[in-house]
Design an enzyme around this catalytic site. Structure first.
Site, PDB file in Angstrom:
ATOM      1  N   LYS A  52       0.832  -1.177   0.118  1.00 18.59           N
ATOM      2  CA  LYS A  52      -0.011   0.036  -0.031  1.00 18.59           C
ATOM      3  C   LYS A  52       0.807   1.227  -0.023  1.00 18.59           C
ATOM      4  O   LYS A  52       1.819   1.279   0.923  1.00 18.59           O
ATOM      5  CB  LYS A  52      -0.960  -0.008   1.261  1.00 18.59           C
ATOM      6  CG  LYS A  52      -1.715   1.251   1.425  1.00 18.59           C
ATOM      7  CD  LYS A  52      -2.660   1.260   2.692  1.00 18.59           C
ATOM      8  CE  LYS A  52      -3.534   2.103   2.517  1.00 18.59           C
ATOM      9  NZ  LYS A  52      -4.225   2.510   4.017  1.00 18.59           N
ATOM     10  N   HIS A  96       0.931   5.791  -0.915  1.00 16.08           N
ATOM     11  CA  HIS A  96       0.032   7.201  -1.234  1.00 16.08           C
ATOM     12  C   HIS A  96       1.215   7.746  -2.193  1.00 16.08           C
ATOM     13  O   HIS A  96       1.017   9.011  -2.484  1.00 16.08           O
ATOM     14  CB  HIS A  96      -0.328   7.731  -0.248  1.00 16.08           C
ATOM     15  CG  HIS A  96      -1.581   7.064   0.648  1.00 16.08           C
ATOM     16  ND1 HIS A  96      -2.581   7.182   0.367  1.00 16.08           N
ATOM     17  CD2 HIS A  96      -1.433   6.292   1.792  1.00 16.08           C
ATOM     18  CE1 HIS A  96      -3.502   6.478   1.273  1.00 16.08           C
ATOM     19  NE2 HIS A  96      -2.586   5.817   1.861  1.00 16.08           N
ATOM     20  N   ARG A 114     -11.102   9.124  -4.388  1.00 19.31           N
ATOM     21  CA  ARG A 114     -12.336   9.635  -3.633  1.00 19.31           C
ATOM     22  C   ARG A 114     -12.724  10.910  -4.026  1.00 19.31           C
ATOM     23  O   ARG A 114     -11.704  11.868  -4.245  1.00 19.31           O
ATOM     24  CB  ARG A 114     -12.194   9.522  -2.348  1.00 19.31           C
ATOM     25  CG  ARG A 114     -13.447   9.557  -1.524  1.00 19.31           C
ATOM     26  CD  ARG A 114     -12.888   9.390   0.006  1.00 19.31           C
ATOM     27  NE  ARG A 114     -14.579   9.384   0.895  1.00 19.31           N
ATOM     28  CZ  ARG A 114     -14.507   9.422   2.018  1.00 19.31           C
ATOM     29  NH1 ARG A 114     -13.295   9.179   3.047  1.00 19.31           N
ATOM     30  NH2 ARG A 114     -15.450   9.395   2.736  1.00 19.31           N
ATOM     31  N   SER A 140     -12.735  13.693   5.758  1.00 17.45           N
ATOM     32  CA  SER A 140     -11.844  12.447   6.357  1.00 17.45           C
ATOM     33  C   SER A 140     -10.335  13.041   6.819  1.00 17.45           C
ATOM     34  O   SER A 140      -9.865  12.610   7.655  1.00 17.45           O
ATOM     35  CB  SER A 140     -12.009  11.222   5.436  1.00 17.45           C
ATOM     36  OG  SER A 140     -11.393  10.363   6.064  1.00 17.45           O
ATOM     37  N   TYR A 198     -13.952   5.490  -5.351  1.00 24.37           N
ATOM     38  CA  TYR A 198     -14.614   4.892  -3.804  1.00 24.37           C
ATOM     39  C   TYR A 198     -15.918   4.827  -4.082  1.00 24.37           C
ATOM     40  O   TYR A 198     -16.618   4.071  -3.447  1.00 24.37           O
ATOM     41  CB  TYR A 198     -13.946   5.992  -2.902  1.00 24.37           C
ATOM     42  CG  TYR A 198     -14.386   5.926  -1.492  1.00 24.37           C
ATOM     43  CD1 TYR A 198     -13.826   5.247  -0.541  1.00 24.37           C
ATOM     44  CD2 TYR A 198     -15.506   6.428  -1.074  1.00 24.37           C
ATOM     45  CE1 TYR A 198     -14.072   4.752   0.810  1.00 24.37           C
ATOM     46  CE2 TYR A 198     -15.967   6.250   0.387  1.00 24.37           C
ATOM     47  CZ  TYR A 198     -15.185   5.442   1.106  1.00 24.37           C
ATOM     48  OH  TYR A 198     -15.579   5.113   2.470  1.00 24.37           O
ATOM     49  N   GLY A 236     -16.321   7.282   6.086  1.00 23.23           N
ATOM     50  CA  GLY A 236     -16.465   6.453   5.134  1.00 23.23           C
ATOM     51  C   GLY A 236     -17.754   6.881   4.110  1.00 23.23           C
ATOM     52  O   GLY A 236     -17.713   6.351   3.204  1.00 23.23           O
TER      53      GLY A 236
END
Length: 206
Positions: free
Chosen positions: A31, A33, A55, A63, A118, A170
């Site tokens: 993972k 970013h 997203r 968030s 997302y 979320g």
């Protein structure tokens, strides 16, 4: 893009001949970013598969703000209005969201890149799971796919009922609970300015 390694660290990792990632057995799930340009050259050459999840930025900034406030290492105690201004002006850590998402969008047709949204998980989780299976070359019959979707839904339900996890971050359309009319107008103006030349679109509510 809510957390991750700083680009400088990514550059060191990419160039290091003794990367600890090489010690992991294959297949490996990593993972990150990092912006596309800081991914290892092997990924640019198609030697690994990249799944990118984007997203809508209004929910993301809410968030991201909650995430900053929740960690001792970040300890952000400013207002959301100030945080949002910093986000729009690319003044937060880890770089510009607008550049980050558009850079991956430009590579969405690469054979080793799967660009997902997302919000699509909320609209049709089954279709998204099928996309993932095809992209990863995993053979699944209808019953197996339905089972995976059910497992995902059960996990979401468990998280919703957990006091330790805040699922409000979320939810799609979360931004409506905190954006003022003025903030929304300013955000829309910045969004049009920075994304106007891109054909990438988002669902800001469902």
């Amino acid at each position: 893009m809510e957390c991750g390694c700083r680009p400088s660290a990514g550059e060191r990792w990419r160039k290091s001949p003794t990367s600890p990632l090489e010690e992991l057995s294959s297949p490996r799930l990593i993972k990150s970013h990092l912006p596309y340009r800081f991914l290892p050259t092997a990924m640019h050459n198609g030697e690994a598969k990249v799944i990118y999840m984007a997203r809508n930025p209004k929910d993301l900034v809410v968030s991201y703000y909650q995430f900053h406030r929740s960690l001792r290492t970040m300890s952000y105690r400013g207002t959301f209005q100030e945080f949002c201004r910093r986000f729009m002006n690319d003044k937060l850590g880890y770089g510009s969201w607008f550049e980050h998402v558009q850079e991956f969008w430009e590579h969405r047709m690469d054979s080793n890149v799967l660009f997902l949204k997302y919000e699509d998980m909320y609209k049709d989780l089954g279709t998204l799971v099928e996309q993932l299976a095809r992209f990863l070359g995993v053979s699944c019959d209808k019953a197996q796919l339905e089972g995976m979707v059910e497992s995902c839904n059960q996990l979401i339900e468990q998280c919703c009922n957990s006091e330790a996890l805040s699922m409000c971050r979320g939810r799609v359309g979360l931004w409506k609970d905190i954006f003022t009319v003025s903030m929304n107008e300013k955000f829309d103006a910045v969004y049009r300015q920075k994304m106007g030349k891109s054909d990438l679109t988002f669902d800001f509510c469902l």
